[in-house]
Design a protein around this motif. Structure first.
Motif: not given
Length: 80
Positions: A24-28
């Protein structure tokens, strides 16, 4: 022959070891600091367009670079 079996078993193990994993890739992005006031608008640096087309003639490549940079600058100016 034993080397081929060892390589085959290694490939099968490598293929099966990757099964069942979920990435799972996310940008915070942190919120901007509220206590800092900006005195001037942000700056943008325009670098020359990298033209990797084949050819020894520099004239057309330079004209393409100028055309791209002018279009990009006009688009930025139009958006403020």
């Amino acid at each position: 022959m034993p080397a081929k079996k060892l390589i085959l078993v290694g490939l099968v193990c490598a293929a099966l070891s990757g099964c069942g994993h979920t990435v799972e890739q996310s940008l915070k992005v942190p919120p901007p600091a509220s206590g800092i006031a900006r005195s001037s608008p942000g700056r943008i640096v325009l670098l020359p367009f990298a033209d990797y087309s084949q050819g020894d003639v520099l004239g057309p490549a330079f004209r393409r670079d100028v055309a791209i940079m002018e279009a990009f600058t006009d688009a930025l100016v139009a958006r403020g």
